[in-house]
Design a protein around this motif. Structure first.
Motif, PDB file in Angstrom:
ATOM      1  N   GLY A 162     -23.381   0.526   6.752  1.00 21.32           N
ATOM      2  CA  GLY A 162     -22.489  -0.311   5.952  1.00 21.32           C
ATOM      3  C   GLY A 162     -21.803   0.499   4.874  1.00 21.32           C
ATOM      4  N   PRO A 163     -20.783  -0.093   4.246  1.00 29.16           N
ATOM      5  CA  PRO A 163     -20.056   0.619   3.184  1.00 29.16           C
ATOM      6  C   PRO A 163     -20.923   0.798   1.939  1.00 29.16           C
ATOM      7  CG  PRO A 163     -19.240  -1.629   3.409  1.00 29.16           C
ATOM      8  CD  PRO A 163     -20.243  -1.441   4.508  1.00 29.16           C
ATOM      9  N   LEU A 164     -20.522   1.747   1.080  1.00 31.85           N
ATOM     10  CA  LEU A 164     -21.223   1.917  -0.206  1.00 31.85           C
ATOM     11  C   LEU A 164     -20.966   0.724  -1.120  1.00 31.85           C
ATOM     12  CD1 LEU A 164     -20.509   5.588  -1.399  1.00 31.85           C
ATOM     13  CD2 LEU A 164     -22.535   4.713  -0.228  1.00 31.85           C
ATOM     14  N   GLY A 165     -19.785   0.161  -0.963  1.00 26.62           N
ATOM     15  CA  GLY A 165     -19.416  -0.947  -1.834  1.00 26.62           C
ATOM     16  C   GLY A 165     -18.094  -1.526  -1.388  1.00 26.62           C
ATOM     17  N   GLU A 166     -17.576  -2.432  -2.185  1.00 27.37           N
ATOM     18  CA  GLU A 166     -16.272  -3.012  -1.852  1.00 27.37           C
ATOM     19  C   GLU A 166     -15.494  -3.335  -3.122  1.00 27.37           C
ATOM     20  OE1 GLU A 166     -17.713  -6.037   0.761  1.00 27.37           O
ATOM     21  OE2 GLU A 166     -17.734  -7.534  -0.834  1.00 27.37           O
TER      22      GLU A 166
END
Ligand SMILES: NC(=O)C[C@H](N)C(=O)O
Length: 365
Positions: free
Chosen positions: A213-217
């Motif tokens: 998954g991404p580090l953040g958004e």
């Protein structure tokens, strides 16, 4: 050599406008060490700078609009940061190679070292974005945010994703919480680590993903991080550009994919090109058919370093787990994708050809 374009403070309005944008009103922008952030953008081309009008031979042509054009199309940037830009090259990123990636890394490092730059943003084609971003992640020794952004639709397409990606990329670059995370890749609302991110779809706008998954958004105009990159990068990386001074390329490393029935002569052919390293991309947990292993062992006996990687997008090629890496003196590529493994092995070979040390670099970077 790529075309260098002189420093340009990028107006979000015409240059002769009486009130040129680019100087955010205090209070609009997040404090960056108490200052309005100064983001420097380096343009390299790609679909984000592409135009459908520029070609009849194919759907569109990448790398047509200048980086100044791209910034000028997003006037909202002026409320986030003081933007300046330069054009390093103007290519479809399928044409990217290590010498140009090294030039990019050197330029980004120079900019990141400047007192008048708080963050560096690179606009890049998506095809090889993950390789360039990983090289920056390993070579640009800074805590300042370094962000790479691309797009899947040309700039003049209906629903072009470049402007919104660029806006989010500047939101990330201009925010103090993005410091110390190495090189980040922003696509849509997602913020990915350069080490993890992969292009996962050939044509859709949501083309990128990371195995965990991404580090953040970016939500409500602000980057929000849920994870931290675990491996060494940026200022903590074992590599540095000073040690590569004078080099305009890295040692040759090839990526070789095994499919059912692949002739082992392909390994010998790769060795004959002068490769100093081979990333073997095997099925499953990076498995190697016996006849291919015989050829890889021959390669190893001549000093070629072999890294075992997997053609499966997720999971870890663990040392000695499903394969006798110790016996063959191979390096296990861990969870690094094969194309990033090629970047790391090429860098590692500038330092050592000792497989124990290279294994350690794969375990820590
Ligand atoms: N979406 C893109 O940017 C693809 C293009 N071929 C490039 O990598 O430059």
């Amino acid at each position: 050599m790529p075309d260098a374009v002189a420093d340009a403070t990028t107006p979000a309005a015409p240059a002769d406008s009486p009130a040129p944008a680019g100087s955010p009103a205090p209070g609009d922008a997040p404090a960056f060490d108490g200052r309005i952030p100064r983001v420097r953008v380096v343009g390299t081309g790609g679909t984000i700078a592409g135009s459908s009008a520029a070609t009849t031979a194919k759907h569109y042509q990448a790398g047509v609009l200048t980086v100044e054009d791209l910034l000028g199309a997003v006037p909202q940037l002026a409320s986030l940061a003081t933007m300046t830009c330069e054009q390093l090259c103007q290519i479809d990123s399928v044409e990217m190679d290590l010498p140009l990636q090294l030039t990019l890394a050197r330029r980004v490092a120079e900019l990141a070292a400047r007192d008048d730059v708080d963050a560096v943003l690179v606009t890049h084609g998506t095809d090889t974005l993950e390789e360039s971003a990983y090289l920056l992640h390993l070579l640009v020794l800074t805590d300042k945010p370094v962000v790479v952004v691309g797009a899947m639709r040309p700039a003049d397409a209906p629903g072009a994703d470049g402007p919104s990606n660029l806006l989010n990329a500047v939101r990330v670059a201009a925010h103090p919480s993005s410091r110390g995370l190495g090189t980040l890749v922003v696509v849509g609302e997602e913020i990915h680590s350069a080490r993890e991110v992969r292009k996962e779809h050939a044509s859709r706008v949501e083309a990128f993903g990371s195995p965990h998954g991404p580090l953040g958004e970016v939500t409500g105009g602000v980057p929000r991080y849920a994870h931290m990159p675990r491996q060494l990068h940026g200022a903590a990386s074992a590599y540095d550009l000073e040690a590569l001074e004078g080099l305009d390329d890295l040692p040759p490393v090839e990526v070789l994919v095994t499919r059912a029935g692949m002739p082992s002569a392909l390994v010998d052919a790769v060795v004959a090109t002068g490769a100093r390293g081979i990333v073997h991309v095997g099925p499953g947990a990076g498995n190697v058919p016996d006849r291919v292993a015989e050829a890889l062992d021959r390669a190893r006996a001549t000093g070629v370093v072999v890294v075992r990687s997997s053609r499966v997008a997720r999971g870890t090629v663990a040392r000695g787990d499903a394969y006798d890496d110790q016996g063959h003196d191979y390096v296990a590529g861990g969870d690094l994708g094969p194309y990033k493994a090629r970047v790391l092995l090429a860098l590692a070979l500038t330092v050592t050809d000792d497989t124990a040390r290279i294994q350690d670099m794969f375990d820590t970077h």
